[in-house]
Design a protein around this motif. Structure first.
Motif, mmCIF file in Angstrom:
data_model
loop_
_atom_site.group_PDB
_atom_site.id
_atom_site.type_symbol
_atom_site.label_atom_id
_atom_site.label_comp_id
_atom_site.label_asym_id
_atom_site.label_seq_id
_atom_site.Cartn_x
_atom_site.Cartn_y
_atom_site.Cartn_z
ATOM 1 N N UNK A 182 0.817 -1.190 0.000
ATOM 2 C CA UNK A 182 0.000 0.000 0.000
ATOM 3 C C UNK A 182 0.868 1.264 0.000
ATOM 4 N N UNK A 183 1.881 1.282 0.885
ATOM 5 C CA UNK A 183 2.760 2.452 0.947
ATOM 6 C C UNK A 183 3.536 2.618 -0.351
ATOM 7 N N UNK A 184 3.895 1.511 -0.961
ATOM 8 C CA UNK A 184 4.629 1.539 -2.217
ATOM 9 C C UNK A 184 3.776 2.198 -3.313
ATOM 10 N N UNK A 185 2.516 1.853 -3.374
ATOM 11 C CA UNK A 185 1.599 2.432 -4.355
ATOM 12 C C UNK A 185 1.442 3.925 -4.110
ATOM 13 N N UNK A 186 1.260 4.319 -2.873
ATOM 14 C CA UNK A 186 1.124 5.743 -2.541
ATOM 15 C C UNK A 186 2.394 6.513 -2.881
ATOM 16 N N UNK A 187 3.532 5.889 -2.649
ATOM 17 C CA UNK A 187 4.803 6.531 -2.984
ATOM 18 C C UNK A 187 4.935 6.758 -4.480
ATOM 19 N N UNK A 188 4.546 5.767 -5.273
ATOM 20 C CA UNK A 188 4.608 5.917 -6.740
ATOM 21 C C UNK A 188 3.631 6.991 -7.218
ATOM 22 N N UNK A 189 2.453 7.019 -6.604
ATOM 23 C CA UNK A 189 1.480 8.050 -6.970
ATOM 24 C C UNK A 189 2.010 9.445 -6.633
ATOM 25 N N UNK A 190 2.631 9.580 -5.492
ATOM 26 C CA UNK A 190 3.202 10.870 -5.091
ATOM 27 C C UNK A 190 4.318 11.278 -6.042
ATOM 28 N N UNK A 191 5.152 10.334 -6.439
ATOM 29 C CA UNK A 191 6.228 10.622 -7.400
ATOM 30 C C UNK A 191 5.654 11.072 -8.741
ATOM 31 N N UNK A 192 4.626 10.387 -9.207
ATOM 32 C CA UNK A 192 3.999 10.742 -10.485
ATOM 33 C C UNK A 192 3.393 12.129 -10.427
ATOM 34 N N UNK A 193 2.713 12.435 -9.339
ATOM 35 C CA UNK A 193 2.118 13.758 -9.174
ATOM 36 C C UNK A 193 3.196 14.831 -9.122
ATOM 37 N N UNK A 194 4.270 14.574 -8.432
ATOM 38 C CA UNK A 194 5.374 15.526 -8.339
ATOM 39 C C UNK A 194 5.978 15.794 -9.717
ATOM 40 N N UNK A 195 6.195 14.750 -10.500
ATOM 41 C CA UNK A 195 6.743 14.926 -11.855
ATOM 42 C C UNK A 195 5.783 15.736 -12.721
ATOM 43 N N UNK A 196 4.491 15.452 -12.603
ATOM 44 C CA UNK A 196 3.491 16.177 -13.384
ATOM 45 C C UNK A 196 3.481 17.660 -13.016
ATOM 46 N N UNK A 197 3.473 17.964 -11.742
ATOM 47 C CA UNK A 197 3.399 19.355 -11.288
ATOM 48 C C UNK A 197 4.656 20.145 -11.611
ATOM 49 N N UNK A 198 5.783 19.471 -11.706
ATOM 50 C CA UNK A 198 7.044 20.159 -11.973
ATOM 51 C C UNK A 198 7.466 20.096 -13.430
ATOM 52 N N UNK A 199 6.630 19.517 -14.289
ATOM 53 C CA UNK A 199 6.990 19.415 -15.699
ATOM 54 C C UNK A 199 6.662 20.715 -16.422
ATOM 55 N N UNK A 200 7.409 20.976 -17.453
ATOM 56 C CA UNK A 200 7.186 22.153 -18.289
ATOM 57 C C UNK A 200 6.112 21.820 -19.319
ATOM 58 N N UNK A 201 5.161 22.734 -19.541
ATOM 59 C CA UNK A 201 4.188 22.466 -20.600
ATOM 60 C C UNK A 201 4.895 22.480 -21.956
ATOM 61 N N UNK A 202 4.432 21.666 -22.868
ATOM 62 C CA UNK A 202 5.072 21.627 -24.173
ATOM 63 C C UNK A 202 4.789 22.921 -24.921
ATOM 64 N N UNK A 203 5.811 23.442 -25.556
ATOM 65 C CA UNK A 203 5.671 24.676 -26.314
ATOM 66 C C UNK A 203 5.348 24.330 -27.759
ATOM 67 N N UNK A 204 4.550 25.174 -28.401
ATOM 68 C CA UNK A 204 4.272 24.918 -29.819
ATOM 69 C C UNK A 204 5.530 25.139 -30.641
ATOM 70 N N UNK A 205 5.636 24.435 -31.750
ATOM 71 C CA UNK A 205 6.787 24.635 -32.629
ATOM 72 C C UNK A 205 6.601 25.930 -33.409
ATOM 73 N N UNK A 206 7.684 26.436 -33.929
ATOM 74 C CA UNK A 206 7.628 27.644 -34.749
ATOM 75 C C UNK A 206 6.710 27.419 -35.938
ATOM 76 N N UNK A 207 6.808 26.241 -36.549
ATOM 77 C CA UNK A 207 5.983 25.948 -37.719
ATOM 78 C C UNK A 207 4.495 25.918 -37.357
ATOM 79 N N UNK A 208 4.165 25.355 -36.210
ATOM 80 C CA UNK A 208 2.771 25.306 -35.768
ATOM 81 C C UNK A 208 2.218 26.711 -35.582
ATOM 82 N N UNK A 209 2.996 27.575 -34.925
ATOM 83 C CA UNK A 209 2.557 28.960 -34.700
ATOM 84 C C UNK A 209 2.443 29.697 -36.028
ATOM 85 N N UNK A 210 3.445 29.544 -36.881
ATOM 86 C CA UNK A 210 3.416 30.215 -38.189
ATOM 87 C C UNK A 210 2.220 29.748 -39.015
ATOM 88 N N UNK A 211 1.921 28.465 -38.982
ATOM 89 C CA UNK A 211 0.762 27.950 -39.714
ATOM 90 C C UNK A 211 -0.527 28.601 -39.227
#
Length: 78
Positions: A1-30
């Motif tokens: 149980x603790x192992x599952x909670x630890x993995x969930x906490x790690x996943x949430x931490x990675x999600x919250x600290x991740x950078x949103x993907x930026x659009x490419x120059x071509x996507x914006x230009x299009x």
């Protein structure tokens, strides 16, 4: 149980600290190129604006076609 909670906490931490993907120059230009009546300088400034702000790009992309040019011009100070 603790192992599952630890993995969930790690996943949430990675999600919250991740950078949103930026659009490419071509996507914006299009997207910006779909707007008629912009001169080259306005196109370049629009690409620069939208490349550096994901929220503005998302807003611009979601607007109906008839509002895109006024929105761009408003943000460019025209």
């Amino acid at each position: 149980m603790y192992n599952v909670l630890g993995r969930m906490a790690d996943s949430l931490d990675r999600f919250l600290n991740s950078e949103p993907s930026k659009p490419t120059t071509q996507t914006v230009l299009d997207e910006v190129s779909k707007v008629t009546g912009l001169d080259e300088t306005q196109v370049l400034k629009s690409v620069d604006l939208l490349m550096h702000d994901q929220r503005k790009f998302d807003t611009f992309s979601g607007l109906p076609a008839k509002l895109k040019k006024p929105w761009i011009l408003m943000h460019l100070g025209c």
